[in-house]
Design a protein around this motif. Structure first.
Motif, PDB file in Angstrom:
ATOM      1  N   ASN A   1      28.226  39.888 -56.309  1.00 63.28           N
ATOM      2  CA  ASN A   1      29.508  39.316 -56.602  1.00 63.28           C
ATOM      3  C   ASN A   1      30.298  39.903 -57.812  1.00 63.28           C
ATOM      4  OD1 ASN A   1      31.403  37.082 -56.259  1.00 63.28           O
ATOM      5  ND2 ASN A   1      30.620  36.157 -58.047  1.00 63.28           N
ATOM      6  N   SER A   2      29.880  41.204 -57.843  1.00 67.51           N
ATOM      7  CA  SER A   2      30.711  42.079 -59.045  1.00 67.51           C
ATOM      8  C   SER A   2      31.897  42.264 -58.406  1.00 67.51           C
ATOM      9  CB  SER A   2      29.777  43.302 -58.862  1.00 67.51           C
ATOM     10  OG  SER A   2      29.861  44.250 -58.061  1.00 67.51           O
ATOM     11  N   LEU A   3      32.930  42.669 -59.539  1.00 70.78           N
ATOM     12  CA  LEU A   3      34.174  43.309 -59.209  1.00 70.78           C
ATOM     13  C   LEU A   3      34.244  44.474 -58.338  1.00 70.78           C
ATOM     14  CD1 LEU A   3      37.104  42.523 -59.416  1.00 70.78           C
ATOM     15  CD2 LEU A   3      37.048  43.988 -61.606  1.00 70.78           C
TER      16      LEU A   3
ATOM     17  N   ARG B   1      33.258  43.096 -54.623  1.00 72.84           N
ATOM     18  CA  ARG B   1      34.343  42.042 -54.153  1.00 72.84           C
ATOM     19  C   ARG B   1      35.543  42.896 -53.722  1.00 72.84           C
ATOM     20  NH1 ARG B   1      35.907  38.414 -58.373  1.00 72.84           N
ATOM     21  NH2 ARG B   1      34.604  39.537 -59.567  1.00 72.84           N
ATOM     22  N   VAL B   2      35.898  43.951 -54.614  1.00 70.66           N
ATOM     23  CA  VAL B   2      37.297  44.760 -54.009  1.00 70.66           C
ATOM     24  C   VAL B   2      36.963  45.572 -52.946  1.00 70.66           C
ATOM     25  CG1 VAL B   2      38.329  47.087 -54.927  1.00 70.66           C
ATOM     26  CG2 VAL B   2      38.053  45.143 -56.369  1.00 70.66           C
TER      27      VAL B   2
ATOM     28  N   SER C   1      40.405  45.518 -69.683  1.00 69.81           N
ATOM     29  CA  SER C   1      40.258  43.914 -69.115  1.00 69.81           C
ATOM     30  C   SER C   1      41.674  43.448 -68.400  1.00 69.81           C
ATOM     31  CB  SER C   1      40.066  43.072 -70.280  1.00 69.81           C
ATOM     32  OG  SER C   1      38.794  43.533 -70.929  1.00 69.81           O
TER      33      SER C   1
ATOM     34  N   LYS D   1      41.296  44.681 -64.849  1.00 70.32           N
ATOM     35  CA  LYS D   1      40.413  43.745 -64.032  1.00 70.32           C
ATOM     36  C   LYS D   1      40.942  42.528 -63.723  1.00 70.32           C
ATOM     37  CE  LYS D   1      36.309  46.095 -66.357  1.00 70.32           C
ATOM     38  NZ  LYS D   1      35.053  45.625 -67.343  1.00 70.32           N
ATOM     39  N   VAL D   2      41.651  42.042 -64.821  1.00 69.30           N
ATOM     40  CA  VAL D   2      42.074  40.470 -64.678  1.00 69.30           C
ATOM     41  C   VAL D   2      43.436  40.603 -63.359  1.00 69.30           C
ATOM     42  CG1 VAL D   2      43.732  38.687 -65.386  1.00 69.30           C
ATOM     43  CG2 VAL D   2      41.646  39.728 -66.861  1.00 69.30           C
TER      44      VAL D   2
ATOM     45  N   GLU E   1      41.428  40.904 -60.211  1.00 72.57           N
ATOM     46  CA  GLU E   1      41.025  39.443 -59.878  1.00 72.57           C
ATOM     47  C   GLU E   1      41.937  38.384 -59.504  1.00 72.57           C
ATOM     48  OE1 GLU E   1      37.640  38.149 -60.303  1.00 72.57           O
ATOM     49  OE2 GLU E   1      36.720  39.655 -61.541  1.00 72.57           O
ATOM     50  N   GLN E   2      43.159  38.509 -60.154  1.00 70.97           N
ATOM     51  CA  GLN E   2      43.826  37.526 -59.910  1.00 70.97           C
ATOM     52  C   GLN E   2      44.607  37.853 -58.472  1.00 70.97           C
ATOM     53  OE1 GLN E   2      46.702  37.673 -63.123  1.00 70.97           O
ATOM     54  NE2 GLN E   2      45.518  35.954 -64.279  1.00 70.97           N
TER      55      GLN E   2
ATOM     56  N   ILE F   1      43.259  39.303 -55.762  1.00 76.26           N
ATOM     57  CA  ILE F   1      42.403  38.950 -54.682  1.00 76.26           C
ATOM     58  C   ILE F   1      42.189  37.605 -54.604  1.00 76.26           C
ATOM     59  CG2 ILE F   1      39.725  39.005 -54.121  1.00 76.26           C
ATOM     60  CD1 ILE F   1      39.717  41.811 -55.295  1.00 76.26           C
ATOM     61  N   LEU F   2      42.025  36.728 -55.998  1.00 76.43           N
ATOM     62  CA  LEU F   2      42.103  35.278 -55.603  1.00 76.43           C
ATOM     63  C   LEU F   2      43.356  34.704 -54.944  1.00 76.43           C
ATOM     64  CD1 LEU F   2      40.390  34.274 -59.020  1.00 76.43           C
ATOM     65  CD2 LEU F   2      39.293  34.388 -57.155  1.00 76.43           C
TER      66      LEU F   2
END
Length: 135
Positions: free
Chosen positions: A73-75, A78-79, A116, A119-120, A123-124, A126-127
């Protein structure tokens, strides 16, 4: 001549061969399934080359599990799984997010110096993308 793999060998090539033999397919049959020539498939099975990202989704379906999922479940994980599922090269994902392909590579390789903010943003993206697929 190829060496015999041990029972504990979990390499992609061994997993491909195990599944192919379970289906009683030849390398030629399997290559046709993947839309590649026999030599390309053989190189995958022998671990000489890694399949292109655009072929990995069908490999996941063939194996009936995701070989590339480290279940962390690491970034980074997931990427990579996102790229496999959506058949995206790093450069394609980078353009969609607004970062370089080398940034995507650094994320996947768990480089320690990634901001960061980046990374954010990843994350955003992908979500948001996954949320659209649900509906």
């Amino acid at each position: 001549m190829q060496k015999r793999a041990s029972q504990n060998d979990k390499s992609l090539g061994v997993e491909l061969k195990r599944r192919r033999l379970a289906l009683e397919w030849t390398q030629t049959d399997t290559a046709k399934h993947f839309g590649v020539i026999k030599d390309t498939y053989q190189n995958w099975e022998w671990n000489h080359i890694t399949p292109d990202i655009k072929r990995r989704k069908v490999i996941v379906e063939f194996l009936e599990f995701n070989y590339w999922d480290d279940e962390s479940n690491s970034l980074a994980n997931r990427v990579l799984l996102f790229r496999i599922e959506n058949e995206l090269y790093r450069i394609e994902l980078g353009k969609l997010i607004g970062v370089s392909d080398s940034t995507i590579e650094r994320v996947e390789k768990r480089h320690p110096h990634i901001s960061s903010k980046i990374k954010v943003a990843i994350e955003q993206f992908i979500l948001k993308f996954d949320a659209k697929k649900v509906f």
